[in-house]
Write a protein that holds these residues in place. Structure first.
Motif, mmCIF file in Angstrom:
data_model
loop_
_atom_site.group_PDB
_atom_site.id
_atom_site.type_symbol
_atom_site.label_atom_id
_atom_site.label_comp_id
_atom_site.label_asym_id
_atom_site.label_seq_id
_atom_site.Cartn_x
_atom_site.Cartn_y
_atom_site.Cartn_z
ATOM 1 N N SER A 42 0.829 -1.207 0.000
ATOM 2 C CA SER A 42 0.000 0.000 0.000
ATOM 3 C C SER A 42 0.862 1.254 0.000
ATOM 4 O O SER A 42 0.582 2.218 -0.733
ATOM 5 N N GLY A 43 1.926 1.291 0.814
ATOM 6 C CA GLY A 43 2.781 2.470 0.857
ATOM 7 C C GLY A 43 3.524 2.701 -0.439
ATOM 8 O O GLY A 43 3.616 3.835 -0.934
ATOM 9 N N THR A 44 4.056 1.630 -1.021
ATOM 10 C CA THR A 44 4.801 1.750 -2.278
ATOM 11 C C THR A 44 3.883 2.179 -3.412
ATOM 12 O O THR A 44 4.213 3.079 -4.196
ATOM 13 N N LEU A 45 2.727 1.531 -3.493
ATOM 14 C CA LEU A 45 1.780 1.842 -4.561
ATOM 15 C C LEU A 45 1.296 3.283 -4.465
ATOM 16 O O LEU A 45 1.261 4.011 -5.467
ATOM 17 N N ALA A 46 0.946 3.722 -3.246
ATOM 18 C CA ALA A 46 0.400 5.071 -3.082
ATOM 19 C C ALA A 46 1.418 6.135 -3.470
ATOM 20 O O ALA A 46 1.083 7.104 -4.161
ATOM 21 N N LEU A 47 2.671 5.970 -3.051
ATOM 22 C CA LEU A 47 3.674 6.989 -3.354
ATOM 23 C C LEU A 47 3.954 7.058 -4.852
ATOM 24 O O LEU A 47 4.078 8.150 -5.432
ATOM 25 N N ARG B 194 3.574 1.766 4.356
ATOM 26 C CA ARG B 194 5.011 1.905 4.565
ATOM 27 C C ARG B 194 5.732 1.647 3.243
ATOM 28 O O ARG B 194 5.323 0.777 2.473
ATOM 29 N N TRP B 195 6.767 2.412 3.002
ATOM 30 C CA TRP B 195 7.555 2.214 1.789
ATOM 31 C C TRP B 195 8.206 0.839 1.833
ATOM 32 O O TRP B 195 8.766 0.430 2.845
ATOM 33 N N GLY B 196 8.122 0.098 0.727
ATOM 34 C CA GLY B 196 8.632 -1.271 0.745
ATOM 35 C C GLY B 196 9.229 -1.729 -0.565
ATOM 36 O O GLY B 196 9.037 -2.881 -0.957
#
Length: 529
Positions: free
Chosen positions: A91-96, A221-223
């Motif tokens: 979710s974090g990676t996709l959103a950013l 979270r960035w991943g």
């Protein structure tokens, strides 16, 4: 998933999708009556088509096909904590990434219009309006891709109703904008662009409570370096092409149509919307349900169960796809006239849209087959094969577009946009045929017993339905003179009569629908039964 569970899940998704499609028809009827098939709607459809294409490529298409198998694998083998971490990292990676893409799209809107609709450059008013609307609609890709992320999680846990219902919200917002907000804008059609933005946001908000009930509401979270994220990204690259050939073909149609007479983009849009109805209600619904099921069978190392699920899905494709194709093709004129030919939408525009529909619908079974066959590759985390096939199909579509349209223009044929629809249908059949042949050749799928009698019953019932629909409806010229009530009554009579003949004859010939889902008592043979 059991046979009954697969039927119930498909029925749930189909019911929700049916509601969305019906509201989509209402939406398109409102748009046609309010704006006609002219400059304003041509501009809006391009401004909406660009982020919508990206949504189908990266959101519902490539991302879902890559994410669901990996999520199923984590759920099956890695445990709850690792699964929750995967959800957070994705979710974090996709959103950013999507925020960055959205900002680029807003800034580069004029360049994107030039790229996707170069024919608009000759009409500064249309070009400027399209660019202004695209700046508003482009962030839709951010919201709707996150909706696809949430929907993939819910589908993997067997919660199909919420993701299937979400598109209803977009249709409601667009209808409200056309009816009540449009007069408040200097350019009334700009209300539709803002409706797309708000509709995407509303769908995302609608999904979050469902994730919370599963305990999977993400903490982004960035991943980028997370192994699960890396696997998804590796699968997504090829899936961008492999899952979305039909959409890329439609966009190429729009590019060429932008050079044709004003209205061509809208005529193709209304025709495509009619094909999307059975494709969404049945094809996409079935694809949505079988992807988690196939992924689960692959993770559990159950090739027989994998083959049975795919065979069941293909039988339903033929059983319902063939009559839908014949019905839409034979009733193209009455359907378009009944739904859209009011107000600013003229009889000529209805006739042009009907011609496009009759051409598009020839590819409907192939469109549905692709939706069902592609998960057979991605559930096994094989992204390379459908990409190679997709590239061949896309190239064939481009060549056929030129081959059909250029001669029509040179000969001054009155409806050259029909050539674009014919090319799209042909390339869809090539795509479906190559996917099916590859699954057979690799031993992933072999038809189970009983196909031959099913085919004979379908052909007999479809032939009787065709005879009725050739005889029953009045000439299209008479429909133009009727009011809405007379049109609706005549159309319901034709559709209802065709359905009764088709399903009734199937029943008389002994085709019991539950037999399509009964588990075979003998191992499936290598032949066609």
């Amino acid at each position: 998933m059991s046979a009954g569970g697969l039927i119930r899940s498909t029925a749930v998704v189909s019911a929700m999708t049916l509601l969305s499609r019906i509201l989509g028809f209402v939406r398109d009827m409102v748009l046609a009556r309010a704006f006609g098939a002219g400059l304003a709607l041509d501009a809006f459809f391009v401004a909406f088509k660009i982020p919508n294409l990206l949504r189908r490529l990266f959101g519902e298409g490539a991302f879902s096909l890559a994410f669901v198998p990996v999520l199923s694998e984590y759920r099956e083998h890695e445990g709850a904590d690792a699964t929750r971490e995967l959800v957070d990292r994705v979710s974090g990676t996709l959103a950013l990434i999507l925020v960055g893409v959205s900002l680029v799209g807003v800034v580069a809107a004029p360049l994107l219009v030039t790229l996707f609709a170069p024919g608009f450059l000759d009409e500064p008013g249309k070009f400027g309006l399209t660019g202004a609307m695209l700046r508003v609609t482009f962030p839709y890709i951010l919201f709707i891709s996150l909706v696809a992320f949430a929907g993939s999680i819910l589908n993997t846990w067997g919660r199909f109703a919420i993701p299937a219902f979400a598109p209803v919200l977009l249709n409601l917002v667009l209808i409200a904008a056309a009816l009540w907000a449009a007069p408040l804008f200097e350019q009334p059609v700009m209300a539709l662009a803002w409706a797309v933005f708000l509709g995407g946001l509303a769908q995302l908000a609608f999904m979050l409570p469902g994730l919370a009930r599963l305990g999977l509401l993400p903490r982004p979270r960035w991943g980028w370096r997370h192994p699960g994220v890396q696997k998804i990204l590796r699968l997504m690259g090829p899936a961008v092409v492999g899952s979305s050939v039909a959409q890329i073909n439609l966009l190429f149609d729009t590019l060429i149509a932008s050079f044709l007479v004003t209205g061509s983009v809208s005529w193709l849009y209304f025709a495509d919307r009619m094909v999307e109805f059975p494709l969404g209600v049945f094809g996409i619904a079935l694809s949505t349900v079988i992807l988690p099921s196939l992924s689960g069978r692959h993770a559990a190392e159950d090739p027989e169960g994998f083959r049975i699920i795919l065979d069941r899905a293909l039988r339903w494709v033929m059983l319902l796809g063939i009559p839908a194709t014949l019905g839409l093709g034979l009733l193209a004129g009455p359907i378009i006239t009944t739904l859209f030919q009011y107000g600013e939408f003229t009889p000529h525009q209805a006739e042009m849209s009907a011609l496009a529909l009759a051409a598009y619908v020839a590819g409907l079974p192939a469109f549905i087959l692709v939706k069902v066959l592609v998960p057979g590759f991605y559930a096994r985390q094989d992204a390379r094969t459908p990409v190679r096939i997709a590239i061949r199909a896309m190239l064939s579509n481009m060549v056929l577009n030129i081959a059909f349209v250029v001669p029509m223009v040179m000969m001054e044929y009155r409806a050259p946009h029909v050539g674009l629809a014919v090319a799209t249908a042909c390339s869809a059949w090539l795509n479906a045929g190559l996917l099916y042949r590859t699954l057979r050749r690799e031993g992933v799928y072999a038809p189970l017993p009983g196909w031959r009698p099913i085919w004979l019953r379908i052909l007999a019932a479809a032939g009787a339905m065709t005879a009725l629909l050739l005889w029953l409806p009045a000439p299209l010229s008479e429909w133009f003179g009727w009011g809405a009530r007379a049109r609706i009554e005549a159309l319901l009579l034709a559709v209802g009569g065709g359905a009764v003949v088709y399903l009734g004859l199937l029943q008389l010939l002994g085709q019991r629908l539950d037999l399509l889902w009964r588990r075979p008592e003998v191992p499936p043979p290598s032949g066609d039964g």
